[in-house]
Design a protein around this motif. Sequence first.
Motif, PDB file in Angstrom:
ATOM      1  N   PRO A   1       0.752  -0.915   0.030  1.00  0.00           N
ATOM      2  CA  PRO A   1      -0.053  -0.008   0.021  1.00  0.00           C
ATOM      3  C   PRO A   1       0.828   1.391  -0.070  1.00  0.00           C
ATOM      4  CG  PRO A   1      -0.533  -1.551   1.825  1.00  0.00           C
ATOM      5  CD  PRO A   1       0.729  -1.933   1.297  1.00  0.00           C
ATOM      6  N   ARG A   2       0.182   2.413   0.030  1.00  0.00           N
ATOM      7  CA  ARG A   2       0.929   3.780   0.094  1.00  0.00           C
ATOM      8  C   ARG A   2       1.717   3.893   1.410  1.00  0.00           C
ATOM      9  NH1 ARG A   2      -3.827   5.940  -2.520  1.00  0.00           N
ATOM     10  NH2 ARG A   2      -4.665   6.122  -0.447  1.00  0.00           N
ATOM     11  N   TRP A   3       1.411   3.062   2.434  1.00  0.00           N
ATOM     12  CA  TRP A   3       2.252   3.173   3.511  1.00  0.00           C
ATOM     13  C   TRP A   3       3.680   2.950   3.424  1.00  0.00           C
ATOM     14  CZ3 TRP A   3       4.678  -1.097   4.883  1.00  0.00           C
ATOM     15  CH2 TRP A   3       4.026  -2.338   4.731  1.00  0.00           C
TER      16      TRP A   3
ATOM     17  N   LEU B   1       0.449  -0.020  -4.581  1.00  0.00           N
ATOM     18  CA  LEU B   1      -0.840  -0.495  -5.196  1.00  0.00           C
ATOM     19  C   LEU B   1      -1.707   0.607  -4.216  1.00  0.00           C
ATOM     20  CD1 LEU B   1      -1.114  -4.018  -5.947  1.00  0.00           C
ATOM     21  CD2 LEU B   1      -0.709  -2.226  -7.356  1.00  0.00           C
ATOM     22  N   PRO B   2      -2.351   1.466  -4.487  1.00  0.00           N
ATOM     23  CA  PRO B   2      -3.165   2.310  -3.531  1.00  0.00           C
ATOM     24  C   PRO B   2      -4.346   1.579  -3.107  1.00  0.00           C
ATOM     25  CG  PRO B   2      -3.667   3.338  -5.863  1.00  0.00           C
ATOM     26  CD  PRO B   2      -2.229   2.215  -5.895  1.00  0.00           C
ATOM     27  N   VAL B   3      -4.711   0.629  -3.760  1.00  0.00           N
ATOM     28  CA  VAL B   3      -6.181  -0.200  -3.483  1.00  0.00           C
ATOM     29  C   VAL B   3      -6.312  -1.007  -2.118  1.00  0.00           C
ATOM     30  CG1 VAL B   3      -6.837  -0.037  -5.723  1.00  0.00           C
ATOM     31  CG2 VAL B   3      -5.587  -1.993  -5.177  1.00  0.00           C
ATOM     32  N   LEU B   4      -4.508  -1.244  -1.709  1.00  0.00           N
ATOM     33  CA  LEU B   4      -4.557  -2.004  -0.804  1.00  0.00           C
ATOM     34  C   LEU B   4      -4.842  -1.492   0.673  1.00  0.00           C
ATOM     35  CD1 LEU B   4      -1.395  -4.196  -1.300  1.00  0.00           C
ATOM     36  CD2 LEU B   4      -3.383  -4.899  -1.369  1.00  0.00           C
ATOM     37  N   THR B   5      -6.046  -1.710   1.299  1.00  0.00           N
ATOM     38  CA  THR B   5      -6.245  -1.106   2.684  1.00  0.00           C
ATOM     39  C   THR B   5      -5.510  -1.868   3.814  1.00  0.00           C
ATOM     40  OG1 THR B   5      -7.919  -2.671   3.026  1.00  0.00           O
ATOM     41  CG2 THR B   5      -8.691  -0.884   1.468  1.00  0.00           C
ATOM     42  N   PRO B   6      -5.462  -1.441   4.639  1.00  0.00           N
ATOM     43  CA  PRO B   6      -5.048  -1.899   5.996  1.00  0.00           C
ATOM     44  C   PRO B   6      -5.458  -3.337   6.252  1.00  0.00           C
ATOM     45  CG  PRO B   6      -5.388   0.400   6.367  1.00  0.00           C
ATOM     46  CD  PRO B   6      -6.163   0.210   5.272  1.00  0.00           C
ATOM     47  N   LYS B   7      -6.741  -3.363   6.179  1.00  0.00           N
ATOM     48  CA  LYS B   7      -7.390  -4.854   6.445  1.00  0.00           C
ATOM     49  C   LYS B   7      -6.849  -5.660   5.626  1.00  0.00           C
ATOM     50  CE  LYS B   7     -11.736  -7.030   6.895  1.00  0.00           C
ATOM     51  NZ  LYS B   7     -13.314  -6.962   6.966  1.00  0.00           N
ATOM     52  N   LEU B   8      -6.500  -5.466   4.130  1.00  0.00           N
ATOM     53  CA  LEU B   8      -6.061  -6.357   3.290  1.00  0.00           C
ATOM     54  C   LEU B   8      -4.675  -6.610   3.369  1.00  0.00           C
ATOM     55  CD1 LEU B   8      -7.875  -5.020  -0.117  1.00  0.00           C
ATOM     56  CD2 LEU B   8      -8.299  -7.513   1.035  1.00  0.00           C
ATOM     57  N   SER B   9      -3.864  -5.400   3.948  1.00  0.00           N
ATOM     58  CA  SER B   9      -2.556  -5.716   4.327  1.00  0.00           C
ATOM     59  C   SER B   9      -2.212  -6.600   5.304  1.00  0.00           C
ATOM     60  CB  SER B   9      -2.084  -4.184   4.596  1.00  0.00           C
ATOM     61  OG  SER B   9      -2.036  -3.347   3.567  1.00  0.00           O
ATOM     62  N   SER B  10      -3.056  -6.450   6.410  1.00  0.00           N
ATOM     63  CA  SER B  10      -2.923  -7.246   7.699  1.00  0.00           C
ATOM     64  C   SER B  10      -3.261  -8.822   7.351  1.00  0.00           C
ATOM     65  CB  SER B  10      -3.974  -6.999   8.791  1.00  0.00           C
ATOM     66  OG  SER B  10      -5.395  -7.310   8.318  1.00  0.00           O
ATOM     67  N   TYR B  11      -4.178  -9.073   6.214  1.00  0.00           N
ATOM     68  CA  TYR B  11      -4.335 -10.644   5.751  1.00  0.00           C
ATOM     69  C   TYR B  11      -2.963 -10.977   4.851  1.00  0.00           C
ATOM     70  CZ  TYR B  11      -9.115 -10.298   6.943  1.00  0.00           C
ATOM     71  OH  TYR B  11     -10.239 -10.073   7.777  1.00  0.00           O
TER      72      TYR B  11
ATOM     73  N   LYS C   1       0.245   3.974   8.244  1.00  0.00           N
ATOM     74  CA  LYS C   1       0.188   5.001   7.317  1.00  0.00           C
ATOM     75  C   LYS C   1       0.409   6.527   7.841  1.00  0.00           C
ATOM     76  CE  LYS C   1      -4.464   5.756   9.611  1.00  0.00           C
ATOM     77  NZ  LYS C   1      -5.704   5.749   9.356  1.00  0.00           N
ATOM     78  N   ASN C   2       0.825   6.452   9.194  1.00  0.00           N
ATOM     79  CA  ASN C   2       1.340   7.592   9.851  1.00  0.00           C
ATOM     80  C   ASN C   2       2.793   7.873   9.919  1.00  0.00           C
ATOM     81  OD1 ASN C   2      -1.265   6.605  12.229  1.00  0.00           O
ATOM     82  ND2 ASN C   2      -1.462   8.507  11.144  1.00  0.00           N
ATOM     83  N   THR C   3       3.096   9.184   9.883  1.00  0.00           N
ATOM     84  CA  THR C   3       4.358   9.580   9.849  1.00  0.00           C
ATOM     85  C   THR C   3       4.779   9.445  11.289  1.00  0.00           C
ATOM     86  OG1 THR C   3       4.285  10.903   7.884  1.00  0.00           O
ATOM     87  CG2 THR C   3       6.011  11.467   9.758  1.00  0.00           C
ATOM     88  N   VAL C   4       5.850   8.584  11.795  1.00  0.00           N
ATOM     89  CA  VAL C   4       6.102   8.803  13.183  1.00  0.00           C
ATOM     90  C   VAL C   4       7.604   8.969  13.255  1.00  0.00           C
ATOM     91  CG1 VAL C   4       4.454   7.125  14.245  1.00  0.00           C
ATOM     92  CG2 VAL C   4       6.300   6.234  12.799  1.00  0.00           C
ATOM     93  N   VAL C   5       7.650  10.342  13.652  1.00  0.00           N
ATOM     94  CA  VAL C   5       9.218  10.990  13.600  1.00  0.00           C
ATOM     95  C   VAL C   5       9.005  11.853  14.972  1.00  0.00           C
ATOM     96  CG1 VAL C   5      10.462  12.466  12.479  1.00  0.00           C
ATOM     97  CG2 VAL C   5       9.354  10.888  11.109  1.00  0.00           C
ATOM     98  N   CYS C   6      10.240  11.967  15.639  1.00  0.00           N
ATOM     99  CA  CYS C   6      10.358  12.603  17.055  1.00  0.00           C
ATOM    100  C   CYS C   6       9.882  14.240  16.573  1.00  0.00           C
ATOM    101  CB  CYS C   6      11.881  12.429  17.491  1.00  0.00           C
ATOM    102  SG  CYS C   6      12.154  10.970  18.490  1.00  0.00           S
ATOM    103  N   SER C   7       9.170  14.665  17.352  1.00  0.00           N
ATOM    104  CA  SER C   7       9.119  16.256  17.421  1.00  0.00           C
ATOM    105  C   SER C   7      10.131  17.069  18.323  1.00  0.00           C
ATOM    106  CB  SER C   7       7.700  16.481  17.624  1.00  0.00           C
ATOM    107  OG  SER C   7       7.260  15.724  19.092  1.00  0.00           O
ATOM    108  N   GLU C   8      10.500  15.996  19.286  1.00  0.00           N
ATOM    109  CA  GLU C   8      11.521  16.555  20.240  1.00  0.00           C
ATOM    110  C   GLU C   8      12.563  15.609  20.475  1.00  0.00           C
ATOM    111  OE1 GLU C   8      11.870  16.063  23.435  1.00  0.00           O
ATOM    112  OE2 GLU C   8      10.241  14.311  23.493  1.00  0.00           O
TER     113      GLU C   8
END
Length: 501
Positions: free
Chosen positions: A179-181, A243-253, A274-281
């Motif tokens: 997916p896009r993640w 593939l943008p059609v792949l959802t988190p649910k499909l990704s988990s399977y 899907k989230n950007t997880v970067v230190c803010s401090e």
Amino acid sequence: MPLRVEPVLVTGATGYVGGRLVPKLLEQGFKVRAMARSLAKLKSRPWAKHPLLELCAADAMDREGLARAALGCWAAYYLVHSMNPATKDFVQADRKAAGNMVYAAERAKLDRLIYLGGLVPKDETVSNHLASRAEVGRVLQSGPVPTTVLQAAMIMGSGSASFEIMRYLVDRLPVMTTPRWVQSKVQPICIRNVLNYLAACLESDELVGQTFDICGPDILTYEELFQIYAQEAGLPKRRIIVLPVLTPKLSSYWIHLVTPVHSSLARPLAEGLKNTVVCSESRIRDIVPQDLLDCRRAIRRILEKRNRQIVETCWSDAGALVPPEWTQTGDADFAGGTVIQKAYRMQMEASPEEVWKPVQAIGGETGWYFANFLWRLRGWLDKVFGGTSLARGRRHSEYLQVGDALDFWRVLEVREGSRLLLVSEMKAPGEAVMELRIVDKGNGITELQLIGKFLPKGLLGLCYWYALLPFHIWIYKGMLCSVAKVIGQNISTKPEPFSGV
């Protein structure tokens, strides 16, 4: 800061992080009270007999039990989460457990509480998993005991769920559809650095009651991380197709199918990708200076440890160890049904120590000594129907401890040189255990016994057992003979059925 006489409580002491933090604190001279739901799992750990250690069985969902566990301690680590296949609503469970910890900390009059949570991006719609991690931190900090919250992104370590997902995907898929993640930014941190920060929370008053982001030096996309792993593992560059059609649910399977991580755990993890997880401090870096490993060095170190089979803890070994009630009572009627069993034994010219070695090495890359194609077929069927399959393997190729995952089994008991008891975690219409016993008959003769027991659920369970019974008999006999061949000893008596007593 001088060491305290009172112990430090470590909840989740048999979990991935807790199982590594306990020996680190002991090495630094702290008295530790290690808490987990299973005392048997605690006792099986290599550090269980340390003179500075106390063992304590308690459940974070039991308010009063948790309060008793905290009494007499001066600080506590909260390393508990409820995200596992057995918990349907992990958000509610985590909220309740955190509230119980607040109560326990206040009752015990702790000086400080330390929590390892997840890095939660600001101004983004976050997954339930990340939102729950953040909520737990808020609940803990709402209490009267000063609570330090460390927020980590992806933890890089041998055996961690996130690293194992990446390892299996890259190892097995030269071409990946994602997916896009895969383009999301992440700032991973090595488990060694996490443990250093956690330990420092007992020594530095500057950390008390504060919230800190903890991350390594690299900010990468998951695609870049995959390619770094491939390089360090000596693999060709992976081709990644988004593939943008792949959802988190499909990704988990997809993750469940390719890796040993169950879809119930893979889905909340996939949603968070899907989230950007970067230190803010990065304030903690000035308070606790250390050598922060970049991702390439961390991966190299992990692969070296795996090659040397140094995997102290693994994601698959965490969680409650709940033996079927009928295995403890020995009363089939009490369990609500009739336990069916099949048992075979065989004598060979060998010492108990010689026989124990292949018994303890069973499963994983070693296999099951006989009809491995059938074991693989059963594992594949288990995977298709949402089970664990054989892909989990084992933590170490030669040694087992209580609570270890062993393919689609779980280790219930290990008696060095005499007994190995496994409980099935595969999808089946009933509950199953398998036991291997070693009996010294004297005069250089050892008897190896293999006992399978099954508590069927209804008519389907009975049909399942009797349909597979011919295969069980064939496999049991073959396994016994194959063990004798592995150790190169003569068979004194051929495999024969017995009562299992």
